[in-house]
Enzyme design. Structure first.
Site, mmCIF file in Angstrom:
data_model
loop_
_atom_site.group_PDB
_atom_site.id
_atom_site.type_symbol
_atom_site.label_atom_id
_atom_site.label_comp_id
_atom_site.label_asym_id
_atom_site.label_seq_id
_atom_site.Cartn_x
_atom_site.Cartn_y
_atom_site.Cartn_z
ATOM 1 C CG ASP A 37 39.699 50.138 -15.944
ATOM 2 O OD1 ASP A 37 39.564 51.170 -15.253
ATOM 3 O OD2 ASP A 37 40.618 49.324 -15.772
ATOM 4 C CG ASP B 289 44.829 53.371 -14.690
ATOM 5 O OD1 ASP B 289 45.707 54.122 -15.135
ATOM 6 O OD2 ASP B 289 43.986 53.733 -13.847
#
Length: 592
Positions: free
Chosen positions: A122, A124
């Site tokens: 991922d 963020d």
């Protein structure tokens, strides 16, 4: 035996050669045994015994020493050595070598890195580590502005984000406006209204069972603040409850608007940012504002700030202030590439934001990579997790020059260097062959990243928990308090020693209970003066802790802690004993 490698892995002794007639010993130069003298004495006794056996003709003189002690084992040990090794009592074993806690990856379930073919990330709060509290302060202030735009009093502008207040894993009660910390069984540990911590008696008036039931969670009475993005949201909601009740003269009610009205009223997020307004049908009559309405407005304003691009624009305007940059990041990804692993990025962020953030963090470090995109085999933005892990969306290709999307017919494979938008896990698995336990996905979001990928498709995972660094630091600082708490709990157990069903007079332990409470409160206060530790409350595990234990195979404060392990490392989980088993080897810890 992999843990015997020190933090620089297997490159530490490259300049020191071992003569062919000498094998490196398991304990030589790697750890100091507190029981070394005992081992030397034991070996002398064994050698003496062997010599006596030879003299008596019971043993061949070609091998005087047949029993191996710990100091005799090679690294790694041979089959002969292990077959002739004499076990030490568990209490005599030297401490197992462990990496420094702040640099460790912690293990719930075994994972062999050399069996991982695909590493997924991922962006963020995983690759892009937001600087705290600067980022949370920015989000908090921007949500305040949205609320003022839709009619909240301008006096709320003086409210400020407090990084020492919110924590993850809290339940927000939409009906009563409380923030609840609960344990792994749903029991309420702490109840905070606004910025006031309620006593147990007061809490019991609101929640007679002192529990949060699954039925109440199912009907959406409680909202779980489970992501790092919800920290400013939790703080702002509590601040508004305090402010509106105490200073603005508004009366917050416990009544909930009619469910059908709530379903029929359009969400604020469906309106343009220039025409945001409160739908009066969704609020209480006579000017009253319910806790539920307040929650809806705060929740919607948060979504607007994230979805209309305004927050991201502010971040991009000052990347050094809001996002960490470290040369370790390209080093780590280069090692994955050199190890022939497949690497993919799977993020909900749009391309324009992803491209600028990733360029800032990765470009310009290694001349072998012209762009951050060269570090990845597959790049998917706008993934819409957790939906990506179920039905998904239409996949499109991103024009990396303009950022525009175009329909693409991806038949055989994803092309390296290209960027894709949307899609689904079924398509991803079809084109990459990435299935089940061959995938390690690394993210910070328990639901969108960890639970869905694990429960539905069997991906292995590593959960990033940035708060772990603070937790470990406090644990180290509060060792004396923790030991005192353990002593008090031991004393409590001793009071009941020998008492059985014939005992009719309970011991007076009120004083002891007060000492236990005071010590527990002191320990909790060291973590967070409102909610205590993210993982514990005394000896009780929190709901957040339960989720980490149940769904995260590995967890750590920073994904870059993987740099401290070779890519063939075997992460071994502790065997968790049942209560009836724990007394046998209570001091024997085999964790990584």
């Amino acid at each position: 035996m992999a843990e015997n490698n020190n933090n620089n892995n297997n490159n530490n002794n490259n300049n020191v050669s071992t003569p062919p007639h000498q094998k490196p010993h398991l304990t030589t130069g790697l750890r100091t045994s507190s029981s070394g003298l005992l081992m030397d004495k034991r070996r002398q006794d064994e050698e003496k015994f062997s010599a006596e056996q030879v003299a008596m003709g019971k043993k061949s003189p070609t091998k005087l020493f047949s029993a191996y002690s710990l100091n005799d084992l090679s690294n790694p040990p041979t089959d002969e050595e292990l077959n002739n090794y004499k076990d030490l009592p568990a209490s005599s074993l030297p401490p197992i070598h462990k990496r420094e806690k702040l640099r460790r990856v912690f293990v719930n379930r075994d994972i062999k890195l050399d069996r991982i073919e695909f590493f997924g990330f991922d962006m963020d709060y995983t690759l892009a580590v937001y600087n705290s509290p600067d980022f949370e302060e920015l989000a908090y202030d921007m949500v305040l502005d949205k609320l003022i735009d839709i009619g909240y009093p301008k006096s709320i502008r003086k409210l400020k984000y407090d990084p020492n207040f919110p924590t993850r894993g809290l339940f927000l009660d939409r009906e009563l406006g409380n923030l609840l910390k609960i344990d792994s069984f749903g029991n309420i540990i702490i109840c905070v209204h606004g910025r006031t911590t309620l006593s147990k008696n007061r809490t019991a008036e609101f929640y007679p069972s002192m529990r949060v039931s699954s039925d109440e969670i199912a009907r959406n009475r409680f909202y779980l603040l489970n992501t790092l993005f919800t920290l400013p949201e939790a703080c702002l909601y509590a601040d508004l409850v305090d402010h509106l009740e105490r200073e603005s003269g508004l009366r917050l009610t416990e009544e909930v608007a009619d469910e059908q009205q709530q379903m029929n009223s359009p969400p604020l997020s469906s309106l343009g940012s220039e025409s945001v307004r409160i739908d009066e049908s969704n609020h209480q009559p006579e000017g009253d504002l319910s806790f539920s309405n307040l929650f809806q407005d705060v929740r919607t304003a948060c979504d607007l700030v994230h979805n209309d691009g305004s927050l991201k624009t502010r971040v991009l305007d000052d990347l050094p202030r809001y996002i960490r940059k470290t040369p370790d990041m390209p080093v780590f990804f280069d090692r994955l590439r050199q190890n022939k692993n497949k690497v993919f990025l799977l993020t909900n962020s749009e391309f324009y934001y992803t491209n600028k953030v990733m360029s800032y963090m990765m470009n310009g470090y290694n001349p072998n990579y012209q762009s951050w995109r060269d570090y990845f085999d597959v790049i998917i933005v706008g993934a819409d997790k957790p939906r990506f892990f179920s039905e998904g969306t239409t996949i499109r290709e991103v024009d990396t020059e303009t950022g525009n999307l175009r329909i693409t017919n991806v038949k055989d494979r994803f092309e390296q260097g290209k960027v894709y938008h949307g899609g689904s896990l079924s398509l991803f698995q079809k084109l990459t062959g990435a299935k089940g336990s061959r995938v390690l996905y690394i993210g910070d979001h328990i639901f969108a990243d960890i639970i869905k990928s694990k429960k539905t498709h069997g991906w292995r995972n590593l959960l990033v928990v940035p708060e772990l660094q603070h937790e470990l630091e406090v644990m180290n600082q509060q060792k004396d308090t923790t030991i005192h708490l353990m002593n008090l709990e031991f004393i409590r157990a001793e009071i009941y020693r020998g008492l059985d069903s014939e005992s009719t007079t309970p011991p007076d332990i009120e004083v002891l209970h007060q000492h236990l409470k005071n010590t527990n409160d002191k320990l909790n206060f060291a973590y967070n003066k409102y909610f205590g530790s993210l993982f514990k409350n005394g000896s009780k595990s929190t709901f957040f802790s339960m989720q980490v234990q149940r769904y995260a195979d590995l967890y750590t404060s920073d994904y870059l802690n993987l740099l401290n392990y070779p890519l063939f490392y075997h992460f071994c989980a502790n065997s968790l004993p049942l209560p009836h088993e724990s007394s046998s080897f209570s001091s024997f810890d085999t964790s990584n």
